[in-house]
Design a protein around this motif. Sequence first.
Motif, PDB file in Angstrom:
ATOM      1  N   ASP A  13      56.202  39.065  43.919  1.00 49.15           N
ATOM      2  CA  ASP A  13      55.384  39.113  42.812  1.00 49.15           C
ATOM      3  C   ASP A  13      54.485  37.939  42.602  1.00 49.15           C
ATOM      4  OD1 ASP A  13      56.746  41.274  41.844  1.00 49.15           O
ATOM      5  OD2 ASP A  13      58.083  40.237  40.424  1.00 49.15           O
ATOM      6  N   ARG A  14      54.716  36.594  43.175  1.00 49.91           N
ATOM      7  CA  ARG A  14      54.092  35.533  43.160  1.00 49.91           C
ATOM      8  C   ARG A  14      52.638  35.718  44.186  1.00 49.91           C
ATOM      9  NH1 ARG A  14      52.018  31.019  40.490  1.00 49.91           N
ATOM     10  NH2 ARG A  14      51.122  29.636  42.116  1.00 49.91           N
ATOM     11  N   LEU A  15      53.103  36.185  45.236  1.00 53.20           N
ATOM     12  CA  LEU A  15      51.889  36.615  46.282  1.00 53.20           C
ATOM     13  C   LEU A  15      50.904  37.846  45.452  1.00 53.20           C
ATOM     14  CD1 LEU A  15      50.413  36.416  48.754  1.00 53.20           C
ATOM     15  CD2 LEU A  15      52.207  38.079  49.615  1.00 53.20           C
ATOM     16  N   ARG A  16      51.469  38.607  44.702  1.00 55.18           N
ATOM     17  CA  ARG A  16      50.590  39.729  43.967  1.00 55.18           C
ATOM     18  C   ARG A  16      49.632  39.111  43.062  1.00 55.18           C
ATOM     19  NH1 ARG A  16      55.446  42.239  43.837  1.00 55.18           N
ATOM     20  NH2 ARG A  16      55.504  44.189  45.076  1.00 55.18           N
ATOM     21  N   ASP A  17      50.145  37.899  42.651  1.00 49.18           N
ATOM     22  CA  ASP A  17      49.158  37.223  41.827  1.00 49.18           C
ATOM     23  C   ASP A  17      47.876  36.120  42.464  1.00 49.18           C
ATOM     24  OD1 ASP A  17      50.291  38.241  39.549  1.00 49.18           O
ATOM     25  OD2 ASP A  17      51.624  36.314  39.327  1.00 49.18           O
ATOM     26  N   PHE A  18      47.950  36.243  43.927  1.00 46.39           N
ATOM     27  CA  PHE A  18      47.213  35.416  44.588  1.00 46.39           C
ATOM     28  C   PHE A  18      45.733  35.710  44.456  1.00 46.39           C
ATOM     29  CE2 PHE A  18      45.230  34.326  48.767  1.00 46.39           C
ATOM     30  CZ  PHE A  18      45.019  33.071  48.739  1.00 46.39           C
ATOM     31  N   GLY A  19      45.399  36.973  44.510  1.00 46.03           N
ATOM     32  CA  GLY A  19      43.984  37.260  44.250  1.00 46.03           C
ATOM     33  C   GLY A  19      43.247  38.072  45.163  1.00 46.03           C
ATOM     34  N   ASP A  20      42.177  37.840  45.906  1.00 47.54           N
ATOM     35  CA  ASP A  20      41.195  38.614  46.490  1.00 47.54           C
ATOM     36  C   ASP A  20      41.588  39.469  47.714  1.00 47.54           C
ATOM     37  OD1 ASP A  20      41.036  36.451  47.959  1.00 47.54           O
ATOM     38  OD2 ASP A  20      38.690  36.400  48.062  1.00 47.54           O
ATOM     39  N   ALA A  21      42.677  38.904  48.356  1.00 46.24           N
ATOM     40  CA  ALA A  21      42.925  39.284  49.771  1.00 46.24           C
ATOM     41  C   ALA A  21      43.675  40.664  49.756  1.00 46.24           C
ATOM     42  CB  ALA A  21      43.682  38.325  50.612  1.00 46.24           C
ATOM     43  N   GLU A  22      43.320  41.658  50.613  1.00 47.69           N
ATOM     44  CA  GLU A  22      44.228  42.897  50.886  1.00 47.69           C
ATOM     45  C   GLU A  22      45.555  42.178  51.399  1.00 47.69           C
ATOM     46  OE1 GLU A  22      43.678  46.264  51.039  1.00 47.69           O
ATOM     47  OE2 GLU A  22      42.018  45.965  49.666  1.00 47.69           O
ATOM     48  N   VAL A  23      46.707  42.879  51.184  1.00 44.83           N
ATOM     49  CA  VAL A  23      48.076  42.615  51.494  1.00 44.83           C
ATOM     50  C   VAL A  23      48.876  43.682  52.403  1.00 44.83           C
ATOM     51  CG1 VAL A  23      50.264  41.788  51.070  1.00 44.83           C
ATOM     52  CG2 VAL A  23      48.365  40.934  49.729  1.00 44.83           C
ATOM     53  N   ALA A  24      49.206  43.682  53.403  1.00 43.32           N
ATOM     54  CA  ALA A  24      49.903  44.611  54.136  1.00 43.32           C
ATOM     55  C   ALA A  24      51.404  44.067  53.991  1.00 43.32           C
ATOM     56  CB  ALA A  24      49.871  44.403  55.724  1.00 43.32           C
ATOM     57  N   TRP A  25      51.763  44.934  52.591  1.00 37.88           N
ATOM     58  CA  TRP A  25      53.373  44.669  52.333  1.00 37.88           C
ATOM     59  C   TRP A  25      54.263  45.125  53.433  1.00 37.88           C
ATOM     60  CZ3 TRP A  25      53.101  41.581  48.383  1.00 37.88           C
ATOM     61  CH2 TRP A  25      52.111  41.527  47.453  1.00 37.88           C
ATOM     62  N   PRO A  26      55.515  44.477  53.445  1.00 34.04           N
ATOM     63  CA  PRO A  26      56.322  44.972  54.014  1.00 34.04           C
ATOM     64  C   PRO A  26      57.146  46.320  53.814  1.00 34.04           C
ATOM     65  CG  PRO A  26      56.884  42.749  53.260  1.00 34.04           C
ATOM     66  CD  PRO A  26      55.796  43.186  52.612  1.00 34.04           C
ATOM     67  N   ALA A  27      57.334  47.052  54.752  1.00 35.40           N
ATOM     68  CA  ALA A  27      57.802  48.277  54.834  1.00 35.40           C
ATOM     69  C   ALA A  27      56.928  49.412  54.249  1.00 35.40           C
ATOM     70  CB  ALA A  27      59.115  48.462  54.136  1.00 35.40           C
ATOM     71  N   VAL A  28      55.655  49.049  54.052  1.00 36.16           N
ATOM     72  CA  VAL A  28      54.479  49.970  53.498  1.00 36.16           C
ATOM     73  C   VAL A  28      53.529  50.153  54.730  1.00 36.16           C
ATOM     74  CG1 VAL A  28      52.659  50.428  51.529  1.00 36.16           C
ATOM     75  CG2 VAL A  28      54.949  49.215  51.202  1.00 36.16           C
ATOM     76  N   ASN A  29      53.019  51.397  54.723  1.00 36.96           N
ATOM     77  CA  ASN A  29      52.061  51.766  55.988  1.00 36.96           C
ATOM     78  C   ASN A  29      50.651  51.038  55.589  1.00 36.96           C
ATOM     79  OD1 ASN A  29      52.514  53.001  58.335  1.00 36.96           O
ATOM     80  ND2 ASN A  29      51.929  54.965  57.765  1.00 36.96           N
ATOM     81  N   TYR A  30      50.185  50.409  56.354  1.00 37.27           N
ATOM     82  CA  TYR A  30      48.841  49.466  56.226  1.00 37.27           C
ATOM     83  C   TYR A  30      48.075  49.786  57.477  1.00 37.27           C
ATOM     84  CZ  TYR A  30      45.687  45.943  55.247  1.00 37.27           C
ATOM     85  OH  TYR A  30      44.231  45.597  54.675  1.00 37.27           O
ATOM     86  N   VAL A  31      46.759  50.217  57.321  1.00 39.85           N
ATOM     87  CA  VAL A  31      45.809  50.194  58.399  1.00 39.85           C
ATOM     88  C   VAL A  31      44.778  49.036  57.985  1.00 39.85           C
ATOM     89  CG1 VAL A  31      44.251  51.449  59.680  1.00 39.85           C
ATOM     90  CG2 VAL A  31      46.253  52.392  58.653  1.00 39.85           C
TER      91      VAL A  31
END
Length: 135
Positions: A13-31
């Motif tokens: 949750d704290r990281l979600r508030d960080f801002g402008d960067a895309e995030v490759a969340w754990p256990a979620v497909n990310y390209v």
Amino acid sequence: MSSEVIIYETLMDRLRDFGDAEVAWPAVNYVPKSGQHYLRPTVLWGTSNIPKVGAADSEFYSGILQIDVFWPENQGLTLPTTKAKEIIEFFPKGLDLSAGQLKLKIQNKPYVSPALQEPGWIQVPVSIPWRAFAS
């Protein structure tokens, strides 16, 4: 909900508030998008025990939130290192992230590790030591 889940969710949750960067969340497909930087968080679990303090029992947890900054290669280290420093400022030593019965704090000053070269990317690891107590 278990203490481990609360700790994980509180850190994410704290990281979600960080801002402008895309995030490759754990256990979620990310390209990754070509030419765009992104972050990849990982919770590295450390010790967990139940120390006796007086007559009360308290669960103790510690670990590191590692946030890897991935930056497109051939752009140097200034931009990814600057983003890593922004993350450190967002998770300063002493930051209280307590949630309900759980007391979660950033235990020590976060730090940047040496950059790693990956195919197409520069990876700059940021390590954020945390400690949590649940009663």
